[in-house]
Motif scaffolding. Sequence first.
Motif, PDB file in Angstrom:
ATOM      1  N   SER A 101       0.841  -1.190   0.000  1.00  0.00           N
ATOM      2  CA  SER A 101       0.000   0.000   0.000  1.00  0.00           C
ATOM      3  C   SER A 101       0.876   1.239   0.000  1.00  0.00           C
ATOM      4  CB  SER A 101      -0.936   0.025   1.224  1.00  0.00           C
ATOM      5  OG  SER A 101      -1.951  -0.937   1.105  1.00  0.00           O
ATOM      6  N   LYS A 102       0.486   2.236  -0.778  1.00  0.00           N
ATOM      7  CA  LYS A 102       1.198   3.506  -0.769  1.00  0.00           C
ATOM      8  C   LYS A 102       0.569   4.392   0.294  1.00  0.00           C
ATOM      9  CE  LYS A 102       2.886   3.624  -5.516  1.00  0.00           C
ATOM     10  NZ  LYS A 102       4.293   3.690  -5.128  1.00  0.00           N
ATOM     11  N   PHE A 103       1.145   4.336   1.496  1.00  0.00           N
ATOM     12  CA  PHE A 103       0.625   5.191   2.556  1.00  0.00           C
ATOM     13  C   PHE A 103       0.656   6.643   2.108  1.00  0.00           C
ATOM     14  CE2 PHE A 103       1.985   1.751   5.635  1.00  0.00           C
ATOM     15  CZ  PHE A 103       0.687   1.393   5.946  1.00  0.00           C
ATOM     16  N   ASN A 104      -0.252   7.428   2.693  1.00  0.00           N
ATOM     17  CA  ASN A 104      -0.395   8.805   2.233  1.00  0.00           C
ATOM     18  C   ASN A 104       0.624   9.724   2.881  1.00  0.00           C
ATOM     19  OD1 ASN A 104      -1.371   8.786   4.774  1.00  0.00           O
ATOM     20  ND2 ASN A 104      -3.261   9.872   4.329  1.00  0.00           N
ATOM     21  N   ASN A 105       0.415  11.046   2.711  1.00  0.00           N
ATOM     22  CA  ASN A 105       1.375  12.023   3.215  1.00  0.00           C
ATOM     23  C   ASN A 105       1.575  11.926   4.715  1.00  0.00           C
ATOM     24  OD1 ASN A 105       1.307  12.796   0.597  1.00  0.00           O
ATOM     25  ND2 ASN A 105       0.492  14.832   0.935  1.00  0.00           N
ATOM     26  N   THR A 116       5.599   9.826   1.790  1.00  0.00           N
ATOM     27  CA  THR A 116       4.963   9.141   2.919  1.00  0.00           C
ATOM     28  C   THR A 116       5.626   9.505   4.247  1.00  0.00           C
ATOM     29  OG1 THR A 116       4.226   7.264   1.606  1.00  0.00           O
ATOM     30  CG2 THR A 116       4.463   6.908   3.967  1.00  0.00           C
ATOM     31  N   ILE A 117       4.808   9.891   5.222  1.00  0.00           N
ATOM     32  CA  ILE A 117       5.242  10.057   6.609  1.00  0.00           C
ATOM     33  C   ILE A 117       4.426   9.080   7.443  1.00  0.00           C
ATOM     34  CG2 ILE A 117       5.382  11.601   8.592  1.00  0.00           C
ATOM     35  CD1 ILE A 117       5.644  13.920   6.654  1.00  0.00           C
ATOM     36  N   LEU A 118       5.117   8.121   8.074  1.00  0.00           N
ATOM     37  CA  LEU A 118       4.462   7.079   8.857  1.00  0.00           C
ATOM     38  C   LEU A 118       4.884   7.251  10.316  1.00  0.00           C
ATOM     39  CD1 LEU A 118       2.750   4.511   8.989  1.00  0.00           C
ATOM     40  CD2 LEU A 118       4.791   3.192   8.404  1.00  0.00           C
ATOM     41  N   ARG A 119       3.885   7.499  11.190  1.00  0.00           N
ATOM     42  CA  ARG A 119       4.182   7.775  12.598  1.00  0.00           C
ATOM     43  C   ARG A 119       3.487   6.769  13.506  1.00  0.00           C
ATOM     44  NH1 ARG A 119       2.162  13.329  14.125  1.00  0.00           N
ATOM     45  NH2 ARG A 119       0.577  13.003  12.517  1.00  0.00           N
ATOM     46  N   PHE A 120       4.207   6.336  14.526  1.00  0.00           N
ATOM     47  CA  PHE A 120       3.661   5.487  15.580  1.00  0.00           C
ATOM     48  C   PHE A 120       3.914   6.180  16.919  1.00  0.00           C
ATOM     49  CE2 PHE A 120       4.538   2.634  12.082  1.00  0.00           C
ATOM     50  CZ  PHE A 120       3.470   1.760  12.077  1.00  0.00           C
ATOM     51  N   ASP A 121       2.835   6.503  17.635  1.00  0.00           N
ATOM     52  CA  ASP A 121       2.949   7.155  18.949  1.00  0.00           C
ATOM     53  C   ASP A 121       2.204   6.334  19.993  1.00  0.00           C
ATOM     54  OD1 ASP A 121       4.440   9.409  18.135  1.00  0.00           O
ATOM     55  OD2 ASP A 121       2.626  10.387  17.394  1.00  0.00           O
ATOM     56  N   ASP A 122       2.903   6.003  21.077  1.00  0.00           N
ATOM     57  CA  ASP A 122       2.286   5.330  22.226  1.00  0.00           C
ATOM     58  C   ASP A 122       1.590   4.032  21.820  1.00  0.00           C
ATOM     59  OD1 ASP A 122       2.838   7.539  24.157  1.00  0.00           O
ATOM     60  OD2 ASP A 122       1.488   8.634  22.822  1.00  0.00           O
ATOM     61  N   CYS A 123       2.257   3.231  21.017  1.00  0.00           N
ATOM     62  CA  CYS A 123       1.698   1.955  20.554  1.00  0.00           C
ATOM     63  C   CYS A 123       2.478   0.793  21.181  1.00  0.00           C
ATOM     64  CB  CYS A 123       1.767   1.856  19.031  1.00  0.00           C
ATOM     65  SG  CYS A 123       0.767   3.089  18.150  1.00  0.00           S
ATOM     66  N   GLU A 124       1.843  -0.391  21.119  1.00  0.00           N
ATOM     67  CA  GLU A 124       2.484  -1.591  21.635  1.00  0.00           C
ATOM     68  C   GLU A 124       2.286  -2.742  20.664  1.00  0.00           C
ATOM     69  OE1 GLU A 124       2.789  -4.286  25.726  1.00  0.00           O
ATOM     70  OE2 GLU A 124       1.168  -2.829  25.489  1.00  0.00           O
ATOM     71  N   PHE A 125       3.382  -3.430  20.363  1.00  0.00           N
ATOM     72  CA  PHE A 125       3.361  -4.604  19.502  1.00  0.00           C
ATOM     73  C   PHE A 125       3.676  -5.817  20.374  1.00  0.00           C
ATOM     74  CE2 PHE A 125       4.245  -1.049  16.767  1.00  0.00           C
ATOM     75  CZ  PHE A 125       3.575  -1.326  15.580  1.00  0.00           C
ATOM     76  N   LEU A 126       2.690  -6.694  20.552  1.00  0.00           N
ATOM     77  CA  LEU A 126       2.860  -7.832  21.437  1.00  0.00           C
ATOM     78  C   LEU A 126       3.507  -9.029  20.758  1.00  0.00           C
ATOM     79  CD1 LEU A 126      -0.528  -7.702  23.390  1.00  0.00           C
ATOM     80  CD2 LEU A 126       1.664  -6.717  24.019  1.00  0.00           C
TER      81      LEU A 126
END
Length: 478
Positions: A207-211, A235-245
């Motif tokens: 997928s081509k993530f957006n701006n 593309t600017i992809l941001r992850f804030d305060d997330c958890e990957f189990l």
Amino acid sequence: MKIIDELEFKSIIYSKEKSISNCKIEFDKFTNIDLGEIKNDFVFENIIFSGKRFSFYKNKDKYSNYITFKNCTFLTDLFIGDCTFQSLYFVSNQFDCEYVIIRNCNILEINFSEENVFRKGNLKIDLSEIKNLDFENIIFNEFSKIQLINSNFSENVSIVRCNLNQVLFSHCYFKSHFDYFGNTFNHINNSAFFNRCEFNYSSFFESKFNNDTHFANCKFLNVTKIENTGDEIKTILRFDDCEFLSQVSFNKSRIHKISFNNIKFNDIVSLQETYFDIVDIDRTIFEKQANFDDIQIKQIYNCNRRTIRTIKLQLQKAENKIDYNKFRVYEFNAYREDIRKQLREFEKDKDHLNHRIREPEQLKRDAFVLWISDVVSEYGTDWKRALKFTLFWGFSIYFLFYIIENYNHTVEILNLDNWTHFISGLFRFFLVTDFYNPLETDRVYLTNPLSWLIFIFGKIVIAFGIYEMIQSFRKFKA
């Protein structure tokens, strides 16, 4: 095409007919349609809906209705509230309305297929329980938006090959599989916001993530694949305060900027064969191995030292010595740039900034050490540069030493004995532990103070060059 009003429309759909087609319906007022009064399996085909909003309200029998809209044009808003459906199908429709809303419903299957076009307006699913959701080949134009809010999806959610604009998923629980495959964003002002969502198995693939794609306060319970994604230009992809189990993979993605802020990775995370312009990692925990093999960061000079150090440490844990040494160099360069900024700030406002940064003299000493290490061997990574440095400066200092020691003697250039004397002394000069006069055959010390200064300085330069060369040879060792 026949034009009918709402009364005639109701008389048709409340009869024993199973479909209505090829007509234009004009609603003069808000119109409610009772699902309990129409056939369970009903098709709206080639219909133009215009005028005031029309809506469906709840039926008596749970999961009894199969409703299909095919080749229809919506010039008016559609509201579906407090309903239960077996299935709700939208096939090749065009939406020129303000919104299509599904609220507080229980639906086993929602399906958009064969290129539905939202020329404007929003598609919104709110406060609903959905079993399967399938969006395929939907086109959202510049002023349209898709929203999933406060809803639970118990089985499969599939968003495939859609042309998206504004995306908002908030407070949703995807209990089984979430597939986000082959989607594009072709409009300039677009964004995707995933807020407080919980994913089980999730796949964001090709997928081509957006701006601006932003995941905030999201939890990923199981394997997550974000692979072959992104547009390396915007593309600017941001992850804030997330958890990957569980395990997460960003492999082979090409993204302009990726940001991890206050993230916890509880299992293996992989960013192999990825391309980024900028990476920003802050307050992020890697409980297990993080694979950054063959990662490319084009604008490494725009990455902060904290990010570079984090990647370097993960490469060291993975025993990737080649990439580790590259990021070790990047970290030193970033530190040098930080020192320059601090010194510039100090010079601009000495009175106010003096207590906020380290002693400027210490910073200058650090800057010099980093500079000389970079010049000699690029921080212990280039043995050829260290060898050239040692030979060039060792010879230059020895030549100066030779001139001083023979300033009151006549040296005949064409005399072979003089050349033998010069070369023999040169070899002895490069012996770091030999502190006797290299120009004498006997083991005697120098007597000229200036010669001593140049002699000691030359030994230091040669020793430093040899040390840096040895470090360069050892760079692939543990």
